[in-house]
Design an enzyme around this catalytic site. Structure first.
Site, PDB file in Angstrom:
ATOM      1  N   GLY A 233      -7.223  70.246  18.818  1.00 60.01           N
ATOM      2  CA  GLY A 233      -5.917  69.713  19.236  1.00 60.01           C
ATOM      3  C   GLY A 233      -6.002  69.058  20.601  1.00 60.01           C
ATOM      4  CG  ASN A 234      -3.689  66.095  21.787  1.00 56.09           C
ATOM      5  OD1 ASN A 234      -2.560  66.252  22.228  1.00 56.09           O
ATOM      6  ND2 ASN A 234      -3.940  65.428  20.665  1.00 56.09           N
ATOM      7  NE  ARG A 235      -5.885  70.166  28.875  1.00 61.04           N
ATOM      8  CZ  ARG A 235      -6.162  71.470  28.975  1.00 61.04           C
ATOM      9  NH1 ARG A 235      -5.203  72.346  28.851  1.00 61.04           N
ATOM     10  NH2 ARG A 235      -7.392  71.866  29.201  1.00 61.04           N
TER      11      ARG A 235
END
Ligand code: CTP
Length: 426
Positions: A233-235
């Protein structure tokens, strides 16, 4: 503290203190909110005179306003005590507030037709007038209503635009009367003579420049499955995308939000929930015929080439088994695909999340993906990027225009981006 009539004593420094307010109530389900507004203005020290249309009395009994307001309700142009009540009301008012204002009252007022005490009073006054429309979305968006609103705004009438949300009969959309506290603050700002640029006057100046415009917004970071329990995923928090969706909604757009962010659904916005880049691609494709598309999502560029059907086990602790190697493959660039297939007249907006050479990289992406607007976002700067409530961006246009914005809220960024879109659509 209360005065002899039982009302709280006026705050002497309130702009309402000692003011004569004519509260016009026309016939809509939102008439009940006018009761609360009446109470708020009374509490702030205003002298409130209610004027109800015949239709308003079908929704709220006049006895309610009789009991709450400074004077008894007036309903007829042929007054019992005063032979010409509309001129007395119009000439002595410090402000006239119409809440809710139906399409009929707005239409009569715009056309200068005095078809009852309320419209006659509106035509017989030189006091500032605050009109608070409330009606079904279709009626609010009708060209006739929007034209009448423009006519009134052009004459200096103040407008408190309706909000999006639940309407009579269970429908959802734009047209709901603004909350009493919002109307109260707007009238207070008018009485205080605040300039239009003052934030307190925002509900009065909020425009509906996206009425009838379809806008598709993507938001949030995608998740690419490794196995049934793990993902890459990412932030991204999704906050900037949601701010764009709600700003577009408030400006009258019909908004579809394709989102992977765990945020509550904004009222009056169609929401499509997705998880992976592939799901986001399919969902955006279903709404790719919109007039405006804003890709604010942080779409994964890579995903595991193979998703394990079962949870990948770590092996025996201390064993020499090697950690698994996850082979990645590219995902589709959704925005580049939209840029290639862009229909004439569509405005395509991208976000560039950068940590270095921000403007150069953003300008290259704008050209490469055939965009009209690129929002360059230095996600490593203090007060900017993921999870913050503020952002620092520069808006780039395809014609080479570069507009740096100061640090501001994600809603302010959203409105600045929509301003740029609105300019391009004109
Ligand atoms: N985008 C997209 N599909 C992808 C990757 C990005 O639609 N697979 C969109 C994003 O929503 C954003 C824009 O492209 O509006 C730019 O995304 P960004 O991550 O900044 O750039 P990339 O094109 O992915 O390039 P890089 O990661 O190399 O900076």
């Amino acid at each position: 503290m209360t005065d002899s009539a039982g009302h709280p004593e006026a705050t002497p420094d309130s702009p309402f203190s000692g003011c004569r307010v004519v509260l016009g109530v026309s016939g809509g389900i939102a008439a009940y909110k006018a009761v609360i507004l009446c109470r708020l203005m009374m509490d702030a020290g205003a002298h409130v005179i209610p004027v109800m249309t015949a239709a308003a009395q079908r929704f709220v009994g006049r006895a309610t306003f009789d009991a709450l307001a400074s004077e008894r309700v007036q309903t007829s142009i042929f007054g019992e005590d005063d032979p010409i009540p509309h001129t007395t009301l119009g000439q002595t008012a410090d402000v006239i507030v119409v809440a809710p204002a139906t399409a009929r009252v707005i239409g009569s007022y715009a056309a200068g037709i005095s078809d009852g005490l309320l419209t006659a009073t509106l035509l017989a006054t030189r006091a500032p007038v605050v009109v608070c429309p409330a009606m079904h979305t279709e009626m609010w968006e009708h060209d006739a209503t929007q034209h009448n609103i423009e006519v009134l705004a052009g004459r200096g009438v103040h407008l408190v635009v309706p909000e999006a949300g639940r309407l009579a009969g269970g429908d959802v959309g734009t047209g709901r009367l603004a909350e009493p506290a919002t109307i109260f603050a707007a009238v207070e700002a008018v009485l205080a003579g605040l300039p239009e640029s003052d934030p307190a006057r925002q509900p009065l100046t909020a425009c509906r420049d996206f009425a009838g415009v379809s806008v598709t917004v993507s938001a949030g970071g995608t998740r690419e499955a490794i196995d049934p329990v793990r993902f890459i995923g990412n932030r991204s928090s999704g906050k900037q995308g949601y701010a764009i969706a709600t700003a577009a909604r408030d400006r009258g757009a019909e908004v579809t939000l394709v989102t992977s962010a765990p945020l509550p659904q904004p009222e009056g916005v169609r929401e499509v929930r997705v998880t992976s880049a592939a799901e986001m691609d399919a969902a955006v494709a279903a709404y790719a015929d919109a007039d405006v598309i804003v890709m604010a999502a942080a779409v994964a560029d890579f995903r595991p080439a193979k998703v394990a059907a079962q949870k990948i086990k770590k092996g025996d602790p201390g064993s020499s088994a090697e950690a698994p190697v996850i082979v990645l493959e590219h995902t589709k660039d959704i925005l580049a695909g939209l840029g290639t297939a862009k229909p004439p007249g569509q405005v395509l907006v991208g976000f560039a999340a950068e940590t270095a050479d921000v403007l150069d990289n953003a300008a290259q992406k704008l050209a490469r993906k055939n965009l009209d607007v690129m929002v360059a976002n230095d996600v490593s700067a203090a007060g900017a990027g993921f999870a913050h409530d503020t952002n620092i961006v520069t808006i780039l246009l395809a014609d080479g225009t570069v507009r740096p914005l100061p640090i501001c809220s994600k809603r302010e960024v959203a409105d600045a981006v929509l301003d740029a879109v609105a300019e391009l659509r004109r």
